[in-house]
Design a protein around this motif. Structure first.
Motif, PDB file in Angstrom:
ATOM      1  N   MET A 195      -5.125  13.879   4.733  1.00 36.57           N
ATOM      2  CA  MET A 195      -5.548  12.480   4.737  1.00 36.57           C
ATOM      3  C   MET A 195      -6.068  12.067   3.360  1.00 36.57           C
ATOM      4  O   MET A 195      -6.837  12.791   2.731  1.00 36.57           O
ATOM      5  CB  MET A 195      -6.656  12.270   5.782  1.00 36.57           C
ATOM      6  N   ASP A 196      -5.654  10.893   2.904  1.00 38.28           N
ATOM      7  CA  ASP A 196      -6.178  10.323   1.663  1.00 38.28           C
ATOM      8  C   ASP A 196      -7.466   9.557   1.958  1.00 38.28           C
ATOM      9  O   ASP A 196      -7.665   9.076   3.077  1.00 38.28           O
ATOM     10  CB  ASP A 196      -5.167   9.366   1.038  1.00 38.28           C
ATOM     11  N   TRP A 201     -10.792  -7.065  -0.829  1.00 39.11           N
ATOM     12  CA  TRP A 201     -10.524  -8.099  -1.821  1.00 39.11           C
ATOM     13  C   TRP A 201     -10.222  -7.527  -3.202  1.00 39.11           C
ATOM     14  O   TRP A 201      -9.493  -8.122  -3.980  1.00 39.11           O
ATOM     15  CB  TRP A 201     -11.741  -9.017  -1.984  1.00 39.11           C
ATOM     16  N   GLY A 202     -10.837  -6.406  -3.541  1.00 38.22           N
ATOM     17  CA  GLY A 202     -10.826  -5.910  -4.914  1.00 38.22           C
ATOM     18  C   GLY A 202      -9.498  -5.320  -5.338  1.00 38.22           C
ATOM     19  O   GLY A 202      -8.717  -4.817  -4.521  1.00 38.22           O
ATOM     20  N   ALA A 203      -9.254  -5.351  -6.655  1.00 38.30           N
ATOM     21  CA  ALA A 203      -8.005  -4.816  -7.197  1.00 38.30           C
ATOM     22  C   ALA A 203      -7.869  -3.328  -6.907  1.00 38.30           C
ATOM     23  O   ALA A 203      -6.767  -2.853  -6.575  1.00 38.30           O
ATOM     24  CB  ALA A 203      -7.942  -5.080  -8.701  1.00 38.30           C
ATOM     25  N   ARG A 233      -4.843   0.793  -4.213  1.00 36.83           N
ATOM     26  CA  ARG A 233      -4.797   2.069  -3.484  1.00 36.83           C
ATOM     27  C   ARG A 233      -3.950   1.927  -2.224  1.00 36.83           C
ATOM     28  O   ARG A 233      -3.192   2.840  -1.862  1.00 36.83           O
ATOM     29  CB  ARG A 233      -6.222   2.531  -3.116  1.00 36.83           C
ATOM     30  N   ILE A 234      -4.072   0.805  -1.528  1.00 42.33           N
ATOM     31  CA  ILE A 234      -3.236   0.552  -0.358  1.00 42.33           C
ATOM     32  C   ILE A 234      -1.769   0.454  -0.760  1.00 42.33           C
ATOM     33  O   ILE A 234      -0.895   1.050  -0.105  1.00 42.33           O
ATOM     34  CB  ILE A 234      -3.692  -0.738   0.356  1.00 42.33           C
ATOM     35  N   ALA A 291       3.698   2.845  -1.068  1.00 45.92           N
ATOM     36  CA  ALA A 291       4.802   3.282  -1.913  1.00 45.92           C
ATOM     37  C   ALA A 291       5.121   4.762  -1.674  1.00 45.92           C
ATOM     38  O   ALA A 291       6.297   5.165  -1.700  1.00 45.92           O
ATOM     39  CB  ALA A 291       4.472   3.051  -3.388  1.00 45.92           C
ATOM     40  N   GLU A 292       4.083   5.560  -1.420  1.00 48.95           N
ATOM     41  CA  GLU A 292       4.286   6.994  -1.198  1.00 48.95           C
ATOM     42  C   GLU A 292       4.962   7.294   0.128  1.00 48.95           C
ATOM     43  O   GLU A 292       5.519   8.378   0.324  1.00 48.95           O
ATOM     44  CB  GLU A 292       2.945   7.722  -1.300  1.00 48.95           C
TER      45      GLU A 292
END
Length: 299
Positions: free
Chosen positions: A269-270, A284-286, A291-292, A297-298
């Motif tokens: 788990m990440d 909200w944050g970059a 990370r999502i 993408a992975e």
């Protein structure tokens, strides 16, 4: 309120989002919003909110993901957001909501997907690891785990339905600050107003929280009648698929100890921690959005 602060009508009206309705098995009309276009080979991202929350919570992260080429769906549970309120509040239950979600996926023609669940939505993500084994291709849990502190749960029960309306945005912001300022320590005044646009809807009496106050009755009844569920066993439904845990560094509901125990139980788990935010991170944050996006993408 300062003239420099602006009510964010883009959030309030979910500007740019598509709208979809479907009918539950008991005839209730339910609501979802969509962003982006379906693409072959790209898994849809289905977003499920917390207990009293609605699709506006996902406005910013959904826009970001759709800009990156993803198709995003955010659902309102029955009795929340734009979904119809139930005459029988006992239907505000996890099993009925699961049936509603499944009907919504069918209505949208979604077979395989990734689920982003905040708090209660994360419990649904865990259960769908079993319910939709083979279809659910990945899960993102936003500040929820298999151990829920009793004091945090009691605080939630006490707060639900306790004060449903405010006369204006200034009072709505003050109310949110009184509840959450100790755990969300880096929000600006405009951020607090934007958060209020996620919680509240405009109503004849001024502003109203976007859920049925009878949700509190459903919580109290469920606490009396429902046998305790082994949430660790529920969490294991995600073991055979990629999953990402997001935690607010100041969260009262998901402790650092529980997050570490989850990591030990599921070493693959990440994890991502959102600094200076509590339950549940706003997404909200970059950094958290990136990370999502990397997780997707992975896949």
């Amino acid at each position: 309120m300062s003239d420099q602060l602006q009510v964010n009508h883009s959030i309030l009206k979910l500007e740019g989002a598509g709208h979809h309705n479907w009918t539950a098995n008991d005839g209730l009309m339910l609501s979802a919003h969509t962003w982006g276009e379906r693409k072959s080979g790209v898994l849809p991202v289905v977003c499920l909110p917390g207990l009293t929350r609605n699709t506006r919570d996902f406005y910013r992260v959904a826009k970001h993901l759709s800009d990156q080429g993803h198709y995003v769906v955010a659902m309102d549970y029955r009795g929340r957001g734009l979904s119809q309120y139930a005459a029988d509040y006992t239907s505000y239950s996890l099993p009925q909501e699961a049936e509603d979600i499944e009907a919504g996926l069918t209505s949208l023609g979604i077979e395989d997907y990734v689920l982003l669940g905040t708090s209660r939505g994360g419990l649904h993500a865990m259960s769908f690891g079993y319910r939709h084994k083979g279809r659910l291709k990945g899960a993102i849990l936003n500040d929820i785990g298999p151990e829920l502190p009793e004091n945090a749960l009691q605080w939630i029960v006490n707060s639900v339905g306790s004060k449903m309306t405010e006369p204006n945005w200034e009072d709505a912001v003050a109310r949110l600050k009184s509840l959450y300022a100790q755990s969300f320590t880096a929000l600006s005044d405009q951020d607090w107003l934007d958060a209020a646009c996620q919680f509240y809807e405009e109503a004849p009496e001024g502003l109203r929280l976007s859920y049925d106050a009878h949700l509190k009755d459903a919580l109290l009844d469920a606490a009396k009648a429902t046998p305790e569920v082994d949430l660790w066993a529920l969490f294991d439904g995600l073991k055979d698929m990629p999953h990402l845990l997001i935690r607010g560094s100041n969260s009262p509901l998901l402790s650092e100890r529980t997050a570490q125990a989850m990591q030990e139980r599921h070493p693959e788990m990440d994890m991502h921690t959102v600094a200076q935010e509590g339950h549940a991170p706003l997404l909200w944050g970059a950094a958290v959005q990136e990370r999502i996006e990397r997780f997707l993408a992975e896949l």
